[in-house]
Motif scaffolding. Sequence first.
Motif, PDB file in Angstrom:
ATOM      1  N   ARG A  54      25.882 -32.855  21.310  1.00 19.38           N
ATOM      2  CA  ARG A  54      24.544 -33.438  21.193  1.00 19.38           C
ATOM      3  C   ARG A  54      24.651 -34.610  20.238  1.00 19.38           C
ATOM      4  NH1 ARG A  54      20.506 -35.969  22.216  1.00 19.38           N
ATOM      5  NH2 ARG A  54      18.381 -35.325  21.662  1.00 19.38           N
ATOM      6  N   GLU A 118      19.437 -23.253  18.515  1.00 20.66           N
ATOM      7  CA  GLU A 118      19.106 -24.664  18.355  1.00 20.66           C
ATOM      8  C   GLU A 118      17.761 -24.903  17.698  1.00 20.66           C
ATOM      9  OE1 GLU A 118      19.983 -27.741  21.226  1.00 20.66           O
ATOM     10  OE2 GLU A 118      21.231 -26.324  22.356  1.00 20.66           O
ATOM     11  N   GLN A 119      16.847 -23.947  17.772  1.00 18.28           N
ATOM     12  CA  GLN A 119      15.541 -24.105  17.137  1.00 18.28           C
ATOM     13  C   GLN A 119      15.529 -23.551  15.718  1.00 18.28           C
ATOM     14  OE1 GLN A 119      13.329 -26.031  18.662  1.00 18.28           O
ATOM     15  NE2 GLN A 119      14.884 -26.174  20.266  1.00 18.28           N
ATOM     16  N   ASP A 120      16.652 -22.986  15.294  1.00 16.80           N
ATOM     17  CA  ASP A 120      16.784 -22.518  13.915  1.00 16.80           C
ATOM     18  C   ASP A 120      16.701 -23.731  12.994  1.00 16.80           C
ATOM     19  OD1 ASP A 120      17.150 -20.808  11.836  1.00 16.80           O
ATOM     20  OD2 ASP A 120      19.306 -20.544  12.117  1.00 16.80           O
ATOM     21  N   GLU A 121      16.239 -23.514  11.762  1.00 20.15           N
ATOM     22  CA  GLU A 121      16.000 -24.643  10.846  1.00 20.15           C
ATOM     23  C   GLU A 121      17.212 -25.549  10.647  1.00 20.15           C
ATOM     24  OE1 GLU A 121      14.461 -25.613   6.301  1.00 20.15           O
ATOM     25  OE2 GLU A 121      14.434 -23.561   7.057  1.00 20.15           O
ATOM     26  N   HIS A 124      17.727 -27.541  13.985  1.00 19.32           N
ATOM     27  CA  HIS A 124      16.602 -28.432  14.281  1.00 19.32           C
ATOM     28  C   HIS A 124      16.584 -29.614  13.321  1.00 19.32           C
ATOM     29  CE1 HIS A 124      12.730 -29.622  15.881  1.00 19.32           C
ATOM     30  NE2 HIS A 124      12.280 -29.746  14.640  1.00 19.32           N
ATOM     31  N   LYS A 125      16.914 -29.372  12.068  1.00 23.41           N
ATOM     32  CA  LYS A 125      16.931 -30.441  11.069  1.00 23.41           C
ATOM     33  C   LYS A 125      17.989 -31.487  11.406  1.00 23.41           C
ATOM     34  CE  LYS A 125      17.425 -31.238   6.092  1.00 23.41           C
ATOM     35  NZ  LYS A 125      17.638 -30.587   4.765  1.00 23.41           N
ATOM     36  N   LEU A 127      19.521 -31.929  14.532  1.00 28.01           N
ATOM     37  CA  LEU A 127      19.506 -32.425  15.907  1.00 28.01           C
ATOM     38  C   LEU A 127      18.141 -32.893  16.389  1.00 28.01           C
ATOM     39  CD1 LEU A 127      21.643 -29.587  17.569  1.00 28.01           C
ATOM     40  CD2 LEU A 127      22.462 -31.766  16.637  1.00 28.01           C
ATOM     41  N   GLY A 128      17.078 -32.485  15.698  1.00 30.18           N
ATOM     42  CA  GLY A 128      15.731 -32.685  16.216  1.00 30.18           C
ATOM     43  C   GLY A 128      15.284 -34.127  16.347  1.00 30.18           C
ATOM     44  N   HIS A 129      15.885 -35.057  15.593  1.00 33.57           N
ATOM     45  CA  HIS A 129      15.411 -36.447  15.610  1.00 33.57           C
ATOM     46  C   HIS A 129      16.171 -37.337  16.581  1.00 33.57           C
ATOM     47  CE1 HIS A 129      18.890 -36.536  12.921  1.00 33.57           C
ATOM     48  NE2 HIS A 129      18.972 -37.840  13.160  1.00 33.57           N
ATOM     49  N   TRP A 130      17.189 -36.785  17.255  1.00 28.38           N
ATOM     50  CA  TRP A 130      18.004 -37.623  18.131  1.00 28.38           C
ATOM     51  C   TRP A 130      17.246 -38.022  19.391  1.00 28.38           C
ATOM     52  CZ3 TRP A 130      21.748 -39.926  15.955  1.00 28.38           C
ATOM     53  CH2 TRP A 130      22.564 -39.303  15.021  1.00 28.38           C
ATOM     54  N   ARG A 163      17.337 -43.063  17.387  1.00 34.19           N
ATOM     55  CA  ARG A 163      16.077 -42.356  17.674  1.00 34.19           C
ATOM     56  C   ARG A 163      15.592 -42.604  19.091  1.00 34.19           C
ATOM     57  NH1 ARG A 163      16.429 -43.057  12.379  1.00 34.19           N
ATOM     58  NH2 ARG A 163      15.644 -41.418  11.001  1.00 34.19           N
TER      59      ARG A 163
END
Length: 271
Positions: A54, A118-121, A124-125, A127-130, A163
């Motif tokens: 990812r 993947e939704q664990d903190e 997510h911290k 990978l979440g902004h890609w 982003r």
Amino acid sequence: MPELPEVEVTRRSFAAAISGARIASVWVGKPLRWPLGCAPESLVGRQVLGVRRRGKYLLLDLDQGMLLMHLGMSGSLVFASTLAQRGMHDHFELQTSQGSLRLHDPRRFGAVVYAEHEQDEPAHKLLGHWGMEPLDDAFTLAAFTAGLKASRAPIKQVLLAGRLVVGVGNIYASEALFLSGIRPTTVAQSLGPKRVQRLHTAIVQVLSLAVEKGGSTLRNFSSADGSAGHFQTGAHVYAREGLPCHTCASLVQMVRQGQRSSFFCPSCQQE
């Protein structure tokens, strides 16, 4: 810094070999950018189901949880049935039933982080902004156009930020902008439909070729099987300041944008 092509090449070089392996032991050396997030011994006995990517992260899916690996500025992975004695720049090693995976990172900007999913903190911290994956079907022209129209930043900066689209690092952004005839300083939202379409096509073309060529070895990158990359040897503008453009013979120029060098042909690339 290893970018999307280098990370994808690394993934392909060991993913099949480690798939299905059982973790026998975990060794952690000097602290990396972020802590592992679990006791190393708690990973023993878990099975590696596969390896995904990812952005610039490698995701080792386990039968319970996952490991997120980042190569930082100068890191590389080595996977082999037997490895040499650890050196001072080796900081993580996963020994499995099918071989050992070791992270070598002289600058220690890389990381290995455990997450439950993947939704664990932690995941997510990181990978979440890609943004969109440029080599996936989700990288549509419509979504790319909408993202560019919303930005007043220079196009090179938009590509590097990750982003909107991930993995278009410095060398690949310079090359994609050359192929599409766009100067790196051009404001993103000023690009018309035809130029956006050319850039969209060029990004996919450049990154696909880079993966095919094994990535770029500018300093010390190598894949997990020890292979170097060769994309940089055919670059049109990257690191060619003062040399003639292969297309028009104008001298390639360089401009600083933020902390990065942008290379372009003043004749082939227009604002």
